[in-house]
Design a protein around this motif. Sequence first.
Motif, PDB file in Angstrom:
ATOM      1  N   UNK A 185       0.846  -1.209   0.000  1.00 25.70           N
ATOM      2  CA  UNK A 185       0.000   0.000   0.000  1.00 25.70           C
ATOM      3  C   UNK A 185       0.874   1.249   0.000  1.00 25.70           C
ATOM      4  N   UNK A 186       1.876   1.285   0.889  1.00 25.81           N
ATOM      5  CA  UNK A 186       2.753   2.460   0.977  1.00 25.81           C
ATOM      6  C   UNK A 186       3.441   2.719  -0.357  1.00 25.81           C
ATOM      7  N   UNK A 187       4.135   1.702  -0.873  1.00 23.97           N
ATOM      8  CA  UNK A 187       4.988   1.938  -2.044  1.00 23.97           C
ATOM      9  C   UNK A 187       4.171   2.104  -3.326  1.00 23.97           C
ATOM     10  N   UNK A 188       3.023   1.436  -3.408  1.00 23.49           N
ATOM     11  CA  UNK A 188       2.162   1.660  -4.585  1.00 23.49           C
ATOM     12  C   UNK A 188       1.655   3.101  -4.553  1.00 23.49           C
ATOM     13  N   UNK A 189       1.268   3.590  -3.377  1.00 23.31           N
ATOM     14  CA  UNK A 189       0.828   4.992  -3.263  1.00 23.31           C
ATOM     15  C   UNK A 189       1.926   5.952  -3.705  1.00 23.31           C
ATOM     16  N   UNK A 190       3.176   5.577  -3.442  1.00 23.93           N
ATOM     17  CA  UNK A 190       4.297   6.455  -3.783  1.00 23.93           C
ATOM     18  C   UNK A 190       4.777   6.233  -5.216  1.00 23.93           C
ATOM     19  N   UNK A 191       4.081   5.389  -5.943  1.00 22.67           N
ATOM     20  CA  UNK A 191       4.371   5.200  -7.364  1.00 22.67           C
ATOM     21  C   UNK A 191       5.511   4.246  -7.659  1.00 22.67           C
ATOM     22  N   UNK A 192       5.855   3.417  -6.688  1.00 19.18           N
ATOM     23  CA  UNK A 192       6.956   2.455  -6.880  1.00 19.18           C
ATOM     24  C   UNK A 192       6.392   1.149  -7.471  1.00 19.18           C
TER      25      UNK A 192
END
Length: 465
Positions: A185-192
């Motif tokens: 969730x964190x990294x997908x939100x940050x576009x990773x």
Amino acid sequence: MDKKFDVIVIGAGPGGYVAAIKCAKLGMNVAVVEEDSVGGTCLNRGCIPAKAMIHSSQVYREAKDAEELGVFVEGASYDYGKIVDFKQSVIDKLVGGVEQLFVANGVTKITGRGTLLADKKVQVGDEIYEAENVILATGSVPLIIPIPGIDLPKVITSNELYKLREIPKSLVIVGGGVISMEFATVYANLGIEVTVLEALPKLLPALDKEISQNLKIIMKKRGVDIHTGAAVKSIEQGDGVLICNYEEKEQMKQIEADYVLCAVGRKANTEGVLGEGVEAEMERGRFVVDEHLMTSIPGVYAIGDIVKGSAQLAHLASAHGITVAEHLAGEEPSVDISLVPGCVYADPEIACVGMTDDEAKEAGYETKVSKFIMSANGKSIISREERGFIKIVAEEGTNRILGCQMMCARATDMIGEFTTAIANGMTADQLLKGMRSHPTYNEGVGEALEELFGGAIHVAPRKKR
Ligand code: NAD
């Protein structure tokens, strides 16, 4: 320093620090032994930092997508180092709070690694302390799967990922459990670029299948590459990247990434807790306890992640701590430790308590199940969080609440209503007595309860009760 205490607690995580403070509040002279920062995994390397990073990443995603709300955030960007700093500031505040509570309640803090010796003595460095009762609360550490390449430099666990100041360019997560879903969730939100490889056929294997299916769809829409039935076999160093070899549908496949996160569970941190010659009944490295959480050594208790069969959750560890403190004070337990809500801070949030319909049927109940889809909830539409549902399992005839599974905004807060209901044997009729404020996500709970009687206002024609 006094060397004799009523209670010595080893470990100051959410189990140990709550146990220590509760014992002190109940009149006992308490010491707590901790080798690291107080707060344990939860405050330092788990629940709290994860939620702080999820929050930062969500603010970024919302800022980018705010045009529909009439808000334009030009050039929305983030500084990963500052996200890490924010996370640390939250940790520091909460750790400081626990330290203050120790002082305010007269709990003695002993810094160092505690080892239980015979006769309820505890060794810390060269010092030996004594207690009437000892509470072991040493928590858990990430489990490392024994596969080739697991010790490569950029193959890490959640412990190291929290410390990184550079953002991974791409991330493969081994395991599709709770830790995996929160970091995805964190990294997908940050576009990773995030890839999840889960060996079992579904994400969050222990949860309701509808939740797993929905989560997979939502995560895929966010750009997370999800593979279920994909067992990671080895990791190799490629040219500036890691190569993850996994088996999916009986075929060996490869995926490259900057970092690989190993999130395949946690193991009890019990190594070295018992001194030489001290033995307690254990199973797979966890303590076997009686109904009062006492180990096979009289006067020595175990709480939290190190207890055999216990869910590895901070709130359960705290509830264990309270239960032991009350037992030592001769009081009845105030918390039902057999009923444990589970929460996943994905987006939307997931929360469950009690039995799923399948579990209730297996347990011999005749059930009725209702489901309210949150796309009909006003607050959810306002906040554009209309994906999700609230499902309630009740006993046919009595309407006693048996379980609830939610996947929606604020699910992790709203599940408390059902934990209270189930712990007190309440029925759907009783829960419906209290009106719910408008507009709130909580109205979805009211609608799901009404739906048990076929009467949710926003979905079905009302039937007579
Ligand atoms: P988990 O048990 O939730 O999930 C691990 C997953 O890894 C499993 O689904 C397993 O099938 C899979 N797996 C194992 N070996 C694999 C392989 N070789 N290839 C692919 N997949 C593999 O463990 P976790 O996510 O590491 O979490 C550890 C503990 O911490 C859990 O008990 C969890 O409840 C707790 N936790 C709770 C919260 C929360 O309450 N919000 C947050 C984080 C962690």
